[in-house]
Enzyme design. Structure first.
Site, PDB file in Angstrom:
ATOM      1  N   LYS A 284      32.793  35.268  32.217  1.00 54.89           N
ATOM      2  CA  LYS A 284      33.262  34.012  32.816  1.00 54.89           C
ATOM      3  C   LYS A 284      33.875  34.325  34.175  1.00 54.89           C
ATOM      4  CE  LYS A 284      36.416  30.196  31.912  1.00 54.89           C
ATOM      5  NZ  LYS A 284      37.403  29.654  30.975  1.00 54.89           N
TER       6      LYS A 284
ATOM      7  N   VAL B  63      29.724  30.785  33.893  1.00 54.97           N
ATOM      8  CA  VAL B  63      29.561  31.755  32.818  1.00 54.97           C
ATOM      9  C   VAL B  63      28.180  32.392  32.913  1.00 54.97           C
ATOM     10  CG1 VAL B  63      29.672  32.132  30.322  1.00 54.97           C
ATOM     11  CG2 VAL B  63      31.078  30.349  31.368  1.00 54.97           C
TER      12      VAL B  63
ATOM     13  N   GLY C 285      32.342  25.449  33.518  1.00 56.66           N
ATOM     14  CA  GLY C 285      33.419  24.607  33.026  1.00 56.66           C
ATOM     15  C   GLY C 285      34.652  24.810  33.867  1.00 56.66           C
ATOM     16  N   GLY C 286      35.309  23.693  34.242  1.00 55.41           N
ATOM     17  CA  GLY C 286      36.527  23.809  35.033  1.00 55.41           C
ATOM     18  C   GLY C 286      36.253  24.496  36.361  1.00 55.41           C
TER      19      GLY C 286
ATOM     20  N   ASP D 236      43.259  21.893  26.612  1.00 54.11           N
ATOM     21  CA  ASP D 236      41.903  21.421  26.924  1.00 54.11           C
ATOM     22  C   ASP D 236      40.990  21.623  25.714  1.00 54.11           C
ATOM     23  OD1 ASP D 236      39.944  20.235  28.408  1.00 54.11           O
ATOM     24  OD2 ASP D 236      39.416  22.036  29.535  1.00 54.11           O
TER      25      ASP D 236
END
Length: 964
Positions: free
Chosen positions: A728, A713, A708-709, A827
């Protein structure tokens, strides 16, 4: 010879056919080239004959020319605009259907160049702008469907020229102004649907001329004035939807002429006067919805002749008198809803005739007498709401035979006697509310058989004895209120109700100590109230296990001892009341008490501490036996202990220095070096760092679980305790500066200071030139987006979905209102909401979070995820907590629908009624019924208040939490 002639004829005609199609094909290919999604039109190419293209139909004219007459591309996922299509090149089109796509822009005025058009359907797109007045030139058109778009402006009066029109559908747009009177010229019109717009003014009486009309739907507008009496001329009308407007005055008795009418939907207006008896003539009526008006007078006795009725909803009016006995002849009734009126008198025993009834709501009236025993005949009943009346006598045991009942509310009446053990037969019931009556005796042990029970309220009665241990078998129970009775003890088994979120046993005769097994109720979210009893002993330290609890009240008891400092572990507490006990000693120096009001502690024995108005704890000391010692004695003891402790620490440090000199430096490419930051748990960060590298084999792909982004992970199982964590790993920027590292460290330190049960638990972090990662608790169910797009979505029933929404709302409220400076997440998406094995939700991913300093203007680079970003960021770039509120509104709809709401974001709460509700809700789980429908409608109202375009009109997250 004949074959040769045929061949020569075709050879002669072929160029004519091809030339007639050339310009049409070129026009369509040019339009295709402007679309963002061309895959659905893969067959549109020069190697395929145009008449064989997807969605294209041709015919040969009298002049032996082949032309395209029909374009049918419904639900093809087309994204683009219409203005690139050359309508002039397609003069033979009769049927043009592009519905259920994602076409945007305006409807081109050149659409009038379809002179032969009879069918136009552009519904369910995102078209905007005005309806072009040139549409009045389509004089052959019979069907015009432009509903469910973003069209605005007035309905062009030129539509009144379309005298062949039979179907006009403009529902769910943003059309405004008055309904044009010249729509009365459309004398062939069969269907008129104009609902869900911003139309205002009166309903034109000219509509009464449309005698072929079978469907008149004008709901969810701002129409005012009275219902025209000449609507009684529409004798072919089957459906009349006028609900959700500002209509006033009486229901015209002329409606009684509509002999074919089946659906009469007039609810949520300001209609007044009496219900006209002429409705008795509408013998085909199936549904009558008149609720939410100002109707008065009696419920007409004549309604008993409408034997086809299935739904009769007259709630929230000012109707009076007794319920007419003739209603019991309506044996096809599925719903009878009369709540919120001024009805009085008994419930007649003839009610037992309504054997098809599913929903009986007579609450909030002045009904009296006993519940008739033959209510047992209503074996299909799933909702029985009789609360807030003057009903008396005992609750008939025959109710126990209504085995399909899911909602039973008999609260706020004058029932007496004992509860029959037959209530234990209601195996499907989810809510039982018998509060505020005069019911006596013991609580039946048979209630422990109600395996589906979610809410049980027996408060404000005269129950005596012990709370039965069988209630501990209610694994689904989320709310238990047995307050204001004369109960004497609580069983240890109550700690087995692991899903309990609210427990109120206040104002009883409980004695003894607070049961330590209450510490097992780790899912308590909202309330634990044990106040106004006779409890003794100390506050058990196991109470601190309730880390999600928000309200804790043990006031007005006889509790002794000190306030345990472990209460500081209850991070979600917002209110605690310890007053009116015999507590003593220091008030612990924990966060929740730093700003606590004095009222939480008043009327105890010898409390001291920093609470305003309390004495300092330096003035006295008590030993283990309770005797007071001089403070100097305490000081000497403390200094002695400190000296011993200091000596021990120095010796330990010397040993560590000696050991490290002898220890070889690890040989690894990821060895931490100068300028690095480590903070993992409360032990050596470098050791934890090396363990994470080992557990993930230096971030091998086989441990990868998501991204994500700017991060990936990984799942890691750490020795020696086999602790599973989510690591992460941030993707490092090639031009990262020392300032970037410093800012990361500063921000991550603030985030690690966040402590809330609905914010993903962070164990620590690493920042080095080689690696930068965060270490989170591992959440078994992964993220909400993943669940909603898998078979696991079936596990999320409506109750679980509501709890998830409350979890997320509480977390955002904490960030916005309980942190200083406030934190805006920026977000909030379903991918950043993690769920544990019990579906408890936590917000994660603070990679874009910012701290809102009151003195700053909060201008920022655009951050967030498309589809969740507040509209003001597109033109102001000003970041406020209202941006998170907008994103939360999207989350509500996404959770209810089971997918991202898409264009639903642009609607409003008034666009959603119960009929549409069933279509948009997640179809993978059982549809909501009874009270759950109202809960979901409430959620939708909250969602659309969060989605207001004007940020100042959105609620705060505190207000959202209070509303859920």
């Amino acid at each position: 010879m004949r074959g040769i002639l045929l061949f020569l004829t075709l050879l002669f005609l072929l160029p004519l056919v091809q030339s007639s199609l050339t310009s049409q094909a070129q026009a369509l290919l040019h339009w295709k080239s402007t679309l963002q999604t061309q895959q659905p039109l893969w067959s549109w190419n020069l190697h395929v004959h145009p008449c064989n293209w997807t969605g294209i139909t041709c015919r040969i004219t009298n002049k032996r020319r082949q032309v395209i007459t029909k374009i049918y591309l419904s639900n093809k996922g087309l994204v683009g605009k219409l203005d690139a299509l050359d309508f002039f090149s397609l003069p033979s089109i009769r049927n043009f259907n592009l519905s259920d796509n994602k076409l945007s822009g305006v409807i081109p005025p050149s659409i009038c160049l379809f002179p032969k058009l009879t069918y136009l359907d552009l519904s369910h797109n995102v078209l905007s702008g005005l309806i072009p007045s040139s549409i009045g030139n389509l004089t052959n058109i019979k069907v015009l469907q432009l509903d469910h778009n973003n069209l605005s402006g007035m309905i062009p009066p030129e539509i009144g020229k379309l005298t062949h029109l039979m179907d006009l559908e403009l529902t769910a747009n943003y059309l405004s102004g008055e309904i044009p009177t010249n729509l009365g010229n459309l004398t062939n019109l069969v269907v008129m649907h104009l609902g869900g717009n911003n139309l205002f003014g009166p309903i034109p009486p000219e509509i009464g001329k449309l005698t072929y009309l079978t469907g008149l739907k004008l709901p969810k507008n701002y129409l005012s004035g009275e219902i025209p009496t000449n609507l009684g001329n529409l004798t072919n009308l089957v459906v009349m939807y006028l609900w959700g407007n500002n209509l006033s005055g009486p229901i015209p008795p002329q409606i009684g002429k509509l002999e074919h009418l089946k659906l009469l939907i007039l609810y949520a207006n300001y209609l007044s006067g009496q219900i006209p008896t002429s409705l008795v003539n509408l013998t085909n009526l199936v549904d009558i919805y008149l609720w939410g008006n100002n109707l008065s007078g009696l419920v007409p006795h004549e309604m008993g002749k409408l034997t086809q009725l299935r739904y009769l909803e007259l709630e929230k009016n000012f109707l009076s008198g007794e319920i007419p006995t003739s209603l019991w002849n309506l044996t096809n009734l599925i719903t009878l809803n009369l709540w919120g009126n001024n009805l009085f008198g008994p419930i007649a025993s003839e009610i037992g005739k309504l054997r098809n009834l599913n929903d009986l709501q007579l609450a909030k009236n002045f009904l009296s007498g006993e519940i008739p025993t033959n209510l047992e005949n209503l074996t299909n009943l799933d909702n029985l709401a009789l609360e807030d009346n003057n009903l008396s006598g005992s609750i008939p045991p025959e109710i126990g035979r209504l085995t399909y009942v899911m909602y039973l509310d008999l609260s706020n009446n004058f029932f007496s006697g004992e509860i029959s053990i037959t209530l234990g037969n209601l195996s499907n019931v989810g809510l039982v509310n018998l509060s505020s009556n005069s019911i006596s005796g013991v609580i039946p042990t048979e209630l422990g058989r109600l395996k589906s029970l979610i809410e049980l309220d027996l408060s404000s009665n005269k129950f005596t004895g012990n709370v039965p241990k069988e209630l501990g078998m209610l694994q689904a129970l989320q709310s238990l209120d047995i307050s204001s009775n004369s109960l004497t003890s609580v069983p240890e088994e109550l700690g087995n109700c692991v899903n309990l979120q609210s427990l109120n046993i206040s104002n009883n005769w409980l004695t003894g100590e607070i049961p330590s097994h209450f510490g097992n109720l780790v899912n308590l979210l909202y309330l634990l109230d044990l106040s106004s009893n006779f409890l003794t002993g100390e506050i058990p330290t196991t109470i601190a296990h309730l880390i999600m609890l928000e309200y804790f009240n043990i006031s007005h008891n006889n509790l002794t001892g000190q306030i345990p400092s472990s209460l500081g572990d209850m991070l979600s507490l917002s209110t605690m009341d310890l007053s009116y006990n015999q507590l003593e000693g220091p008030v612990p120096d924990i966060k929740i008490f730093h700003k606590a009001p004095k009222q939480w502690f008043i009327h105890n024995t010898n409390l001291c501490g920093t609470i305003q108005g309390f004495p300092s704890c330096n003035g006295f000391v008590k030993d283990e036996n309770g005797s007071t010692r001089h403070p100097m004695v305490k000081l000497v003891a403390i200094l002695t202990c400190c000296a011993a402790l200091l000596t021990s620490i120095l010796l330990s440090l010397l040993y560590l220095v000696y050991s490290k000199k002898r220890k070889a430096k690890p040989n690894t490419i990821d060895n931490p070096s100068r300028g690095e930051f480590f903070s993992v748990w409360n032990f050596d960060g470098r050791d934890a760092y090396q363990e994470i590298i080992r557990a993930t084999e230096n971030f091998d792909e086989k441990y990868y679980i998501g991204s994500g982004g700017h991060a990936r992970v990984y799942k890691a199982i750490l020795a020696p305790d086999n602790l599973t964590v989510a690591v992460k790993k941030i993707q490092l920027a090639s031009c990262e500066t020392a300032r970037d590292v410093e800012e990361f460290h500063k921000e991550i330190c603030t985030i690690t200071g966040i402590r809330h049960r609905n914010i993903a638990k962070i164990f620590g972090y690493c920042s080095s030139p080689q690696n930068k990662f965060l270490v989170y608790k591992y959440y078994e169910k992964r993220d909400l987006h993943n669940i909603l797009h898998s078979e696991e979505a079936k596990e999320l029933d409506w109750a679980k979905r509501k709890v998830i929404l409350r979890d997320v709302a509480c977390a955002l409220s904490y960030l916005h209102h309980d942190c200083y400076p406030p934190i805006v997440h920026r977000d909030v998406t379903s991918r950043n909401i993690l769920l544990d094995s019990k579906f408890i939700a936590c917000i994660s991913d603070f990679g874009t979070a910012k701290f809102l300093k009151p003195e700053s203007s909060n201008w920022s680079m655009l951050a967030g995820t498309c589809g969740y970003i507040a509209p003001e960021l597109a033109y102001t770039m000003r970041m406020t907590e209202k941006c998170d509120v907008y994103s939360f509104g999207v989350i509500i709809l996404e959770l209810l629908m089971g997918k991202h709401p898409g264009d639903m974001i642009n609607l409003s709460a008034s666009d959603i009624d119960e009929v549409v509700l069933q279509d948009i809700l997640d179809q993978r789980i059982e549809p909501p019924t009874g009270r759950i429908i109202f809960e979901i409608l409430k959620m939708i109202q909250i969602a659309y208040s969060c989605l207001e375009n004007n940020p100042s009109l959105r609620p705060t997250m505190q207000e959202v939490v209070n509303g859920i």
